[in-house]
Design an enzyme around this catalytic site. Structure first.
Site, short mmCIF file in Angstrom:
data_model
loop_
_atom_site.label_atom_id
_atom_site.label_comp_id
_atom_site.label_asym_id
_atom_site.label_seq_id
_atom_site.Cartn_x
_atom_site.Cartn_y
_atom_site.Cartn_z
N ASP A 1 3.66 7.37 4.64
CA ASP A 1 2.23 7.07 4.64
C ASP A 1 1.99 5.67 4.09
O ASP A 1 2.89 5.03 3.54
CB ASP A 1 1.50 8.12 3.81
CG ASP A 1 0.03 8.25 4.17
OD1 ASP A 1 -0.41 7.63 5.16
OD2 ASP A 1 -0.69 8.99 3.46
N SER B 1 -5.94 2.37 2.90
CA SER B 1 -4.83 2.30 1.94
C SER B 1 -3.75 1.30 2.33
O SER B 1 -2.99 0.87 1.47
CB SER B 1 -4.20 3.68 1.77
OG SER B 1 -5.11 4.59 1.22
N ARG C 1 -0.13 1.27 10.43
CA ARG C 1 0.37 2.29 9.51
C ARG C 1 0.74 3.59 10.22
O ARG C 1 1.54 4.37 9.70
CB ARG C 1 -0.67 2.59 8.43
CG ARG C 1 -2.01 3.08 8.98
CD ARG C 1 -3.03 3.37 7.89
NE ARG C 1 -2.69 4.59 7.17
CZ ARG C 1 -3.44 5.08 6.17
NH1 ARG C 1 -4.54 4.44 5.77
NH2 ARG C 1 -3.09 6.18 5.56
N ASP D 1 -4.41 7.62 -5.28
CA ASP D 1 -5.06 7.22 -4.02
C ASP D 1 -6.51 7.69 -4.03
O ASP D 1 -6.79 8.85 -4.32
CB ASP D 1 -4.31 7.83 -2.83
CG ASP D 1 -4.56 7.09 -1.54
OD1 ASP D 1 -5.71 6.70 -1.28
OD2 ASP D 1 -3.60 6.88 -0.78
N ASP E 1 -6.98 11.37 -2.67
CA ASP E 1 -7.71 10.76 -1.55
C ASP E 1 -7.84 11.73 -0.37
O ASP E 1 -8.92 11.88 0.21
CB ASP E 1 -6.97 9.51 -1.10
CG ASP E 1 -7.50 8.94 0.21
OD1 ASP E 1 -8.53 8.24 0.17
OD2 ASP E 1 -6.89 9.19 1.26
N LYS E 2 -6.75 12.38 -0.01
CA LYS E 2 -6.78 13.23 1.18
C LYS E 2 -7.71 14.41 1.00
O LYS E 2 -8.39 14.85 1.94
CB LYS E 2 -5.36 13.67 1.55
CG LYS E 2 -4.49 12.47 1.93
CD LYS E 2 -3.17 12.87 2.47
CE LYS E 2 -2.28 11.63 2.68
NZ LYS E 2 -2.88 10.65 3.60
N THR F 1 0.53 3.98 1.57
CA THR F 1 0.78 3.46 0.22
C THR F 1 2.26 3.34 -0.09
O THR F 1 2.74 2.27 -0.49
CB THR F 1 0.05 4.30 -0.83
OG1 THR F 1 -1.36 4.29 -0.55
CG2 THR F 1 0.28 3.76 -2.23
N HIS G 1 -13.99 6.29 2.47
CA HIS G 1 -13.84 5.29 1.43
C HIS G 1 -15.16 4.56 1.19
O HIS G 1 -16.02 4.48 2.07
CB HIS G 1 -12.78 4.26 1.83
CG HIS G 1 -11.45 4.83 2.12
ND1 HIS G 1 -10.39 4.07 2.57
CD2 HIS G 1 -10.95 6.11 2.00
CE1 HIS G 1 -9.33 4.84 2.74
NE2 HIS G 1 -9.65 6.08 2.41
N ASP H 1 -6.15 2.67 -5.20
CA ASP H 1 -6.06 1.69 -4.12
C ASP H 1 -7.43 1.31 -3.58
O ASP H 1 -7.63 0.22 -3.08
CB ASP H 1 -5.15 2.18 -2.99
CG ASP H 1 -5.47 3.57 -2.52
OD1 ASP H 1 -6.39 4.20 -3.08
OD2 ASP H 1 -4.81 4.05 -1.58
N HIS H 2 -8.38 2.22 -3.69
CA HIS H 2 -9.74 1.96 -3.23
C HIS H 2 -10.64 3.04 -3.81
O HIS H 2 -10.18 4.07 -4.31
CB HIS H 2 -9.81 1.98 -1.69
CG HIS H 2 -9.23 3.22 -1.09
ND1 HIS H 2 -9.85 4.45 -1.16
CD2 HIS H 2 -8.06 3.44 -0.44
CE1 HIS H 2 -9.11 5.36 -0.58
NE2 HIS H 2 -8.00 4.78 -0.14
N GLU I 1 2.88 7.68 -6.56
CA GLU I 1 1.53 7.87 -6.02
C GLU I 1 1.12 9.34 -6.02
O GLU I 1 1.84 10.20 -5.53
CB GLU I 1 1.46 7.36 -4.57
CG GLU I 1 0.06 7.49 -3.97
CD GLU I 1 0.04 7.48 -2.45
OE1 GLU I 1 -1.04 7.20 -1.90
OE2 GLU I 1 1.07 7.76 -1.82
N HIS J 1 -11.27 13.13 1.34
CA HIS J 1 -11.63 13.04 2.76
C HIS J 1 -12.08 14.40 3.29
O HIS J 1 -12.93 14.47 4.18
CB HIS J 1 -10.43 12.54 3.57
CG HIS J 1 -10.25 11.06 3.56
ND1 HIS J 1 -11.20 10.19 4.06
CD2 HIS J 1 -9.24 10.28 3.10
CE1 HIS J 1 -10.78 8.94 3.93
NE2 HIS J 1 -9.59 8.97 3.34
#
Length: 531
Positions: free
Chosen positions: A141, A84, A154, A31, A307-308, A143, A390, A349-350, A302, A311
């Site tokens: 979550d 996501s 989501r 992610d 990702d988290k 994904t 993102h 995913d991004h 995943e 962030h």
């Protein structure tokens, strides 16, 4: 200093091309993992000249990740930066959708549900394949949710989270929260964090966890030891809930700050205290062990905390979980050595805002670490004054196995949908005017019992399951000490057979032999014979 390869690689790449449909599919998602984040993790863990396993996959391409915006339709505006939910929905369903939407089409507004889109996992379930969905985030979550649930927002993860998804409530005739839908879908191996979502009470009264274990037959495991204790799916599907929320990152945080930032030329990442939580690679090992069967399986895995932690502008947290993603990829590659009909895909995913920069003044927030080269590396986060977000650039996709060549060039996330399902095989060109060389056949055999009595073997027979591909003749035999007790001819795809014979105590061998234009291949299984 020479870095990289010196010989022409054309023959090596050609040998990796396999147009046949995959029997097994393993999809790895990092992610928020883009090339900048991969490079930062590589520099830190291996040095600039090092290579991850995911760097060595033979076929690599770039993948676009844009989504759509809510509106009147049918021509929805492009969303060039997506979250996501629509990105995971894109590869899961082969269709674009809007932010926060999970495997459901676009609509006029966030609170207006779209059309449910069938996912790869759901299609494989209908084909009788086993399925797995594992993550280091909450399993509800975005994904992991996109693999086997459908909802307009989501955030509607648990039964009491449905304020903005009222039509999804089961009491309103809907499919329920993401937590409920995941177990309703019948995923065979479902593991990650998110127990707090399953502790929520459903419309019907019991908690989602009680519903999962009593109504749907899931076996709950809550730590690595309990996970390791599950050795087959004969007792029912597995629900791993290892934390109340997201699982703990592999490394303790190093959070970037305004210039001159945090860390320094000698700063290093430190291991986190993770208690009895399994790692992603350990979950992957267990999932493959449980899902492996002659009919094949689909597994989505995943590494969510990349990702988290991005962030949170936490460079160490993100690096640690990307390194762990690569460890999980190694597990799959080891399995693929003996199961070449397995397609492995590694992507994100991004993209995200982590950037390697020239110095500790080159960003709104910066952090510096000492890499494996012994040199300082500074990363910056500049999408916000605090935290990060993102971005909209294309990301890497890499693959190995049947139909892996379809990820080369620039593709879109939606293209992965057909590749994972298996496209219509093409014919490989041969050199000059020569016909293409036929591919070697594939075959595997599994006895449904690992022990049988002499009497049952003689009277009832031993049931075996055979999977084959690329063969014109498939034969399965039962033997003991080299003597053939029984033999059956099967179709080119294999099938099931009952083998009978008079055997003594000890072991018997089941052997499948597949013959095709590309050669001959065999596989065996052993069964104990009791008195």
């Amino acid at each position: 200093m020479q870095v990289g390869f010196t010989d022409d690689r054309s023959a090596v790449l050609a040998s990796q091309i396999d147009p046949s449909k995959p029997r097994n599919v393993i999809l790895f998602i990092g992610d928020g993992t883009d090339d900048s984040m991969i490079t930062a993790a590589r520099n830190y863990a291996l040095g600039a000249d090092g290579r991850f396993a995911l760097d060595e996959l033979p076929f690599t391409g770039a993948m676009t990740t844009h989504g759509l915006k809510v509106g009147p339709g049918p021509d929805y505006q492009k969303a060039y930066v997506s979250d996501s939910a629509p990105t995971a929905s894109a590869w899961s369903t082969g269709k674009k959708t809007v932010d926060s939407r999970v495997s459901q089409g676009p609509s006029t507004a966030d609170n207006v549900p779209g059309q449910d889109y069938e996912t790869v996992l759901e299609k494989y379930e209908k084909q009788g394949k086993l399925t797995g969905n594992i993550t280091t985030s909450e399993i509800t979550d975005a994904t992991p949710a996109a693999a086997a649930s459908h909802i307009n927002l989501r955030a509607c993860q648990g039964p009491t989270d449905l304020t903005n998804c009222p039509t999804a409530k089961k009491s309103n005739g809907g499919k329920g929260s993401i937590a409920e839908q995941l177990v309703d879908s019948g995923v065979d191996v479902l593991m990650g964090g998110g127990k707090n979502r399953y502790d929520q009470v459903t419309d019907a009264g019991p908690t989602a966890l009680t519903y999962a274990t009593t109504t749907k037959g899931y076996r709950l495991v809550q730590d690595k030891a309990a996970m390791d204790g599950i050795t087959s799916l004969q007792g029912g599907p597995v629900l791993g809930l290892f934390t109340g929320g997201n699982m703990t990152p592999m490394f303790a945080p190093l959070v970037a700050a305004p210039p001159p930032g945090t860390g320094g030329p000698d700063a290093q990442c430190l291991p986190s205290v993770r208690g009895n939580q399994p790692t992603l690679s350990e979950m992957t090992t267990k999932a493959i062990q449980l899902l492996d069967n002659p009919n094949g399986f689909f597994l989505q895995a995943e590494s969510a905390m990349v990702d988290k932690q991005e962030h949170a502008s936490d460079i160490c947290g993100a690096i640690g979980d990307l390194v762990e993603l690569d460890a999980a990829v190694k597990v799959a590659l080891e399995y693929q050595k003996t199961h070449p009909d397995t397609l492995i895909i590694v992507t994100g995913d991004h993209s995200h805002s982590t950037q390697i920069v020239g110095g500790n003044t080159d960003g709104k927030q910066v952090a510096t670490l000492r890499t494996a080269d012994g040199d300082p590396m500074t990363v910056a986060y500049s999408t916000s004054d605090a935290g990060s977000d993102h971005t909209g650039s294309q990301i890497r996709v890499a693959a190995k196995g049947p139909q892996a060549a379809n990820v080369t060039g620039t593709i879109d996330q939606t293209d992965l949908f057909l590749t994972m399902l298996g496209r219509t095989p093409s014919t490989l060109p041969g050199p000059g005017t020569q016909p293409p060389a036929p591919l070697a056949p594939k075959a595997s055999v599994v006895a449904t019992d690992n022990k049988i009595s002499k009497s049952d073997l003689r009277k009832k027979g031993l049931r075996v399951v055979v999977a084959a591909a690329g063969a014109t003749k498939v034969t399965v035999t039962l033997s003991q000490n080299g003597a053939i007790l029984d033999a059956k001819a099967l179709g080119s795809d294999g099938g099931t057979a009952k083998l009978k014979g008079k055997a003594g105590p000890g072991s018997v061998t089941v052997t499948v032999t597949a013959v095709g234009p590309g050669g001959t291949v065999t596989d065996t299984d052993m069964v104990k014979v009791s008195k």
